[in-house]
Design an enzyme around this catalytic site. Structure first.
Site, short mmCIF file in Angstrom:
data_model
loop_
_atom_site.label_atom_id
_atom_site.label_comp_id
_atom_site.label_asym_id
_atom_site.label_seq_id
_atom_site.Cartn_x
_atom_site.Cartn_y
_atom_site.Cartn_z
N SER A 110 18.89 31.74 42.35
CA SER A 110 19.34 31.72 40.97
C SER A 110 18.45 32.62 40.11
O SER A 110 18.25 33.78 40.45
CB SER A 110 19.36 30.27 40.45
N GLU A 205 25.50 36.27 44.88
CA GLU A 205 26.16 34.99 44.58
C GLU A 205 26.07 34.75 43.10
O GLU A 205 25.29 35.38 42.40
CB GLU A 205 25.49 33.85 45.35
N HIS A 275 24.81 28.48 44.82
CA HIS A 275 24.63 27.18 44.18
C HIS A 275 25.51 26.15 44.88
O HIS A 275 26.45 25.61 44.30
CB HIS A 275 24.98 27.28 42.70
#
Length: 308
Positions: A110, A205, A275
């Site tokens: 992230s 992602e 995630h």
């Protein structure tokens, strides 16, 4: 049973919003015999961040101190936002001198992507895209898949990931494996913190981004010339970004077909990274070979720091 490790916590972004998740994670790690240092990183608060910019940068810079024992693993507490604010304050030369030849595993994903790419670009350090303290080690239901892949990857010098996701393109390439969160990665374009990887295998992602927003970021990578320098683009998970009613059938699948038609390199789908509860651990900066067919793909990775 895993070998007992020393794990140092860092919080370069947001503070943990769920104290129970922190308690679960620490209890699990202690129960397995690991030594956890830097627990104060879970307790700091400054606005929406886990401490001031100076505190969060100093937390990373202390790893350059030759008088301190190094941990086995440096584990990000959580993502959120804030890492970009401390990139200019990191001691890249000191971190490179201290860590270049040491088997220390930095791990997170992230917002932690900003730290990982900066360390790779400015210090040549290979890190790991993988689980974090709160969301993964502290999850209500601990993922055996995530934990197995994390510990297995960190304990040996190479691994091969096999994914049974049919591919539209046959691919057989090799190069530097790099990437992470798409929004964070694209925010670093034009800065000295995005590594100038040539002939790489780029994985990305994101979460809570609609298909058109994902496409826009991929186009930014394409139009800036970054994708033309890569061997392949590997898409991880993009959960949470539901199309709008006004999108009129334009969804994630349509988005993939669109970018595949214009970027000029193969696009691989189905990488279990992002995630999500069940995620793999991927070395950012390692060597990789990617082989894809209509039956799925294999990613063989080597040349990264491992704990043995």
């Amino acid at each position: 049973m895993n070998t007992h490790r020393t794990i140092e916590l860092i919080a370069p972004s947001g503070y943990p919003q769920d104290p129970e998740a922190v308690h679960r994670a620490l209890a699990r790690l202690h129960a397995e015999g690991h030594r956890v240092e830097g627990i104060q990183a879970t307790e700091r608060r400054y606005q929406r961040f886990a401490g001031t910019d100076g505190q969060r940068a100093a937390e990373l810079n202390r790893l350059a101190d030759p008088s301190r024992d190094l941990p086995d693993i440096v584990l990000a507490v959580r993502g959120g936002y804030g890492a970009v604010r401390i990139l200019h304050g990191l001691d890249y030369d000191g971190l490179q001198r201290r860590l270049a030849d040491q088997p220390v595993a930095f791990c997170g994903h992230s917002d932690f992507t900003a730290i990982q790419l900066a360390l790779f670009a400015r210090a040549g350090l290979t890190t790991f895209g993988g689980p974090m303290l709160v969301s993964d080690f502290g999850a209500e239901a601990l993922s055996s898949f995530t934990m197995h892949h994390f510990w297995d990857t960190l304990s040996k010098p190479d691994f091969t990931l096999k994914v049974n996701a049919p591919q539209a393109q046959a691919v057989d390439v090799s190069g530097t494996l790099w990437g992470g969160n798409l929004a964070v990665l694209t925010s670093l374009i034009g800065t000295p913190y995005l590594p100038p990887v040539q002939g790489g295998i780029l994985f990305v992602e994101d979460v809570n981004e609609q298909p058109f927003r994902i496409e826009r970021m991929i186009y930014q990578l394409h139009l800036s010339g970054i994708l033309a320098q890569q061997q392949a683009l590997v898409l991880g998970d993009f959960s949470g970004g539901k199309p709008y009613e006004s999108d009129n059938g334009y969804d994630l699948k349509e988005m993939v077909e669109q970018v595949r038609s214009v970027i000029g390199i193969p696009v691989i789908t189905g990488l279990p990274f992002g995630h999500i509860p069940d995620m793999v651990t991927l070395p950012v900066g390692a060597l990789a070979q990617l082989h894809a067919t209509a039956h799925g793909f294999e990613l063989a990775v080597s040349g990264y720091p491992h704990l043995g």
